[in-house]
Design an enzyme around this catalytic site. Structure first.
Site, mmCIF file in Angstrom:
data_model
loop_
_atom_site.group_PDB
_atom_site.id
_atom_site.type_symbol
_atom_site.label_atom_id
_atom_site.label_comp_id
_atom_site.label_asym_id
_atom_site.label_seq_id
_atom_site.Cartn_x
_atom_site.Cartn_y
_atom_site.Cartn_z
ATOM 1 N N HIS A 178 -9.509 -6.608 10.276
ATOM 2 C CA HIS A 178 -10.787 -6.106 8.966
ATOM 3 C C HIS A 178 -11.708 -5.536 9.414
ATOM 4 C CE1 HIS A 178 -7.436 -8.760 8.430
ATOM 5 N NE2 HIS A 178 -7.653 -8.448 7.099
ATOM 6 N N GLU B 237 0.639 -1.104 0.207
ATOM 7 C CA GLU B 237 -0.332 -0.053 -0.082
ATOM 8 C C GLU B 237 1.126 1.525 -0.280
ATOM 9 O OE1 GLU B 237 -0.682 -2.068 1.891
ATOM 10 O OE2 GLU B 237 -2.294 -3.200 1.427
#
Lengths: 340, 365
Positions: free
Chosen positions: A139, A70
């Protein structure tokens, strides 16, 4: 009038229409095209939730697969935006912002300010938030308040397919970095969406239901929870006005204040944890700007101040539901000033 | 069937699945005539008045005020005064059972389709399979759904096409130079695309001028004209309304302009404003509306269109209707239109039966 499609298709359609309209729009992220170096469209499953599926064949060379890094690809998207592209990067889970946050908050958010308004950074970062999918603590978070905290970023939290398409279109056309937050439990939610392209203004709340007794401001997926509560409360003779800010930065405080001036009561429903979230932010604004209109203390319905639990039973308790919203509404409607 | 004629929940618009009767305007035992107001009905989109499409005696109410009923569900029983009571009782029982079980044969509703006209997408909603085609053309900022109260009753006798003009509804968002002749070509091109040799044309406001232009361009294809508050009959026009409709960016800005469309501003529901705002936000719509202002207005904000001059070019049976309380286009002193009390510019939504009867009067038989 319009046809019915789901939240996923609405976002995908906005991406496709903007890619059609503007050659500078590119899409990048993990698993957009079946893994780095994977050939052909067979493996192009369009990101973890399939939102970008179908774009790989339609727009050759403009749907870019990235490594699971990322920090690299979010930085690349931001850099490309400063050089003239209009990238839409997919940060799979909002929980992963930690590894690429410098690129976002200290680079993208600052360029317009540090270069005298000469630099623009038209990047969109799509990301999934929210609990309810048994995906555990790393998550499932609703971390959008962290982006809201940063001046220079715009933050959209669409609550339905119509808004999702219009806000995505607006985000891509906007010259500032926009964090586009999609609730992972909403992709199958359907609604009427026009086939033509359209942009919704960033910074305009929607009064999704008119009411007289209490204003319920709800964020993202919590809008549908607030509407369920409002349906339930209507049976008890309590009329809720439900306000969906649609973007939480900029925040349309005028619409919220106007509603509270009409109802005299406020409940804010926010899936984020309670310290420094949208519930506290909106409550503080109304307490200061709308104090004279308030007839009862403000109620906040949020997740508790804990990580999202992995236990199914605890996760179900963690996310605000219609019953908790209804209880908060009843508390504020039933409030009587002592000694009055 | 000894004269028992069910009154059913109408289908007003594409998305209506059920409606709520808010008030019955007739009582059991009343004699009801064709066109008479029967009940006030509310949907999530709009409130309207259900008018009878037949004569008879209201023998029973199946769904009381306050009740929800699905589209096509029987809500009352019309019959003759001498229809035996036991037949009425049986019909009511059957209808109640249907409402309770929710097993009502789904009304198919209009078919929405787009056709290509001169390479451009033109959307329409088609209802009814009568031999006589009727084409409904909306006004500035409107769309095919504005005919919802007219299309259904007409569909009993005709195949009724409600079209979206360019720049509107689900049609292409490009009006070219906005000229009336171009818009009329679209209507005539629509007839071609649908294989219709000729049709009865019905136009509201701007649409009235468009269908008059179509008749002037090709009179052989126009069986009749029904003009509802058509543009181009007077010099005055509410230019502020036209600009406000184009420029308003929020529900709040839009509401006062939309309120001028109706005699009773209460007709402006939140859903009506929402749908209008959603339309206005589509790419290209604001530019289209601005272009059409150039068609409707001259430099002094008077009407730029001369519709009677167009009508003079075509010998076509023509009816002109006007709402007495029209705040957009004033009732003309000449050309003796049929003036309907209690209605504003949206006559076809406010007093739909007057429009329906005017169109039916043009149909053979």
């Amino acid at each position: 009038m319009a046809r019915t499609i789901n939240y996923r298709e609405a976002i995908s359609e906005a991406l496709a229409q903007e890619m059609d309209r503007d050659q500078r729009v590119v899409v990048m992220g993990e698993d957009n095209a079946g893994g780095a170096g994977a050939p052909g469209s067979d493996d192009a499953w369009g990101g973890v939730m399939g939102v970008t599926k179908g774009l790989y064949d339609r727009f050759p060379g403009r749907v870019l697969d990235t490594p699971i890094t990322e920090s690299a690809f979010v930085g690349a998207a931001i850099g490309a935006a400063t050089r003239g592209l209009r990238p839409v990067a997919e940060l799979m889970f909002i929980d992963f912002l930690g590894v690429c946050f410098d690129q976002i908050y200290n680079q993208a958010a600052k360029f317009r300010y540090m270069f005298g308004g000469e630099a623009v950074t038209p990047v969109v970062i799509r990301t999934m938030y929210g609990a309810g999918l048994r995906a555990a603590a790393q998550h499932s978070q609703a971390l959008y308040p962290i982006f809201t905290h940063i001046p220079g970023l715009k933050v959209a939290v669409p609550s339905n397919p119509y808004d999702a398409k219009g806000l995505m279109t607006a985000a891509i056309r906007d010259d500032d970095p926009v964090i586009f937050c999609e609730h992972k439990a909403m992709y199958e939610v359907t609604g009427e969406v026009p086939e033509d392209a359209y942009a919704l203004p960033l910074g305009e709340a929607e009064v999704v239901r008119d009411g007289d007794d209490v204003t319920v401001v709800a964020i993202g997926r919590m809008v549908s929870v607030a509407e369920q509560a409002a349906d339930q409360l209507a049976g008890d003779g309590i009329s809720c006005e439900v306000v969906d800010p649609r973007t939480i930065s900029p925040l349309d405080t005028d619409t919220i204040l106007e509603s509270v001036e009409h109802t005299g009561r406020l409940v804010v429903v926010d899936e984020a944890t309670p310290r420094c979230n949208l519930a506290t932010d909106i409550s503080a604004t109304v307490a200061k700007e709308g104090f004279g209109a308030l007839r009862a203390p403000i109620e906040m319905v949020t997740a508790p101040h804990t990580p999202v639990p992995f236990s199914d039973a605890l996760e179900d308790l963690y996310v605000p539901d219609a019953q908790r919203v209804a209880n908060a509404v009843k508390a504020t409607v039933g409030y009587e000033r002592s000694g009055a | 069937m000894s004269g028992i004629r069910p009154v059913v929940m109408p289908k007003w618009g594409l998305s209506m699945t059920h409606g709520k009767i808010t008030e019955w305007l007739v009582e059991v035992g009343d004699r009801v005539s064709d066109g008479q107001d029967l009940a006030e009905i509310e949907t999530d989109k709009i409130a309207g008045t259900l008018e009878s499409n037949q004569d008879g005696v209201l023998r029973a109410i199946v769904a009381e005020a306050g009740r929800d009923a699905p589209v096509s569900g029987t809500i009352a029983i019309l019959a003759e005064a001498d229809t035996p009571e036991d037949e009425i009782t049986a019909a009511v029982a059957e209808a109640r059972e249907q409402l309770e079980s929710g097993e009502v044969a789904a009304e198919s509703g209009p078919v929405v389709e787009a056709v290509e006209v001169g390479g451009r997408r033109i959307s329409s909603a088609v209802l009814g399979d009568g031999t006589e085609p009727v084409v409904l053309v909306h006004g500035y900022g409107g769309d095919k759904n504005s005919w919802l109260f007219v299309q259904e009753p007409l569909s009993a006798r005709a195949s009724v096409h409600a079209i979206d003009l360019p720049g509107h509804g689900e049609s292409v968002k490009d009006v070219g130079d906005g000229a009336l002749t171009g818009l009329a070509e679209v209507v005539l091109g629509y007839l071609d695309a649908r294989g219709l040799g000729s049709a009865h044309l019905v136009g509201h406001s701007l649409g009235g001028a468009v269908v008059a232009q179509a008749a002037a361009t090709d009179p052989g294809r126009v069986s009749s004209l029904t003009l509802v508050a058509p543009a181009g009959f007077t010099t005055e026009i509410n230019a502020g309304f036209l600009r406000g409709m184009a420029e308003a960016g929020s529900r709040r800005e839009l509401k006062p302009h939309v309120a001028q469309l109706f005699a009773d501003p209460e007709q402006v529901t939140r859903r009506l404003l929402d749908d209008l705002l959603k339309f206005k936000r589509l790419d290209g719509v604001t530019d289209c509306l601005r272009t059409l202002q150039g068609t409707l207005l001259d430099a002094d904000d008077h009407q730029a269109v001369d519709t009677p001059a167009l009508l003079a070019k075509a010998e076509v049976p023509t009816a002109v209707l006007w709402g007495a309380a029209d705040q957009v286009l004033p009732v003309p002193q000449q050309h003796s239109p049929q003036v309907v009390d209690g209605a504003g510019h949206m006559l076809h939504m406010e007093r739909p039966n007057e429009v329906v009867q005017a169109v039916l009067a043009h149909l053979p038989g």
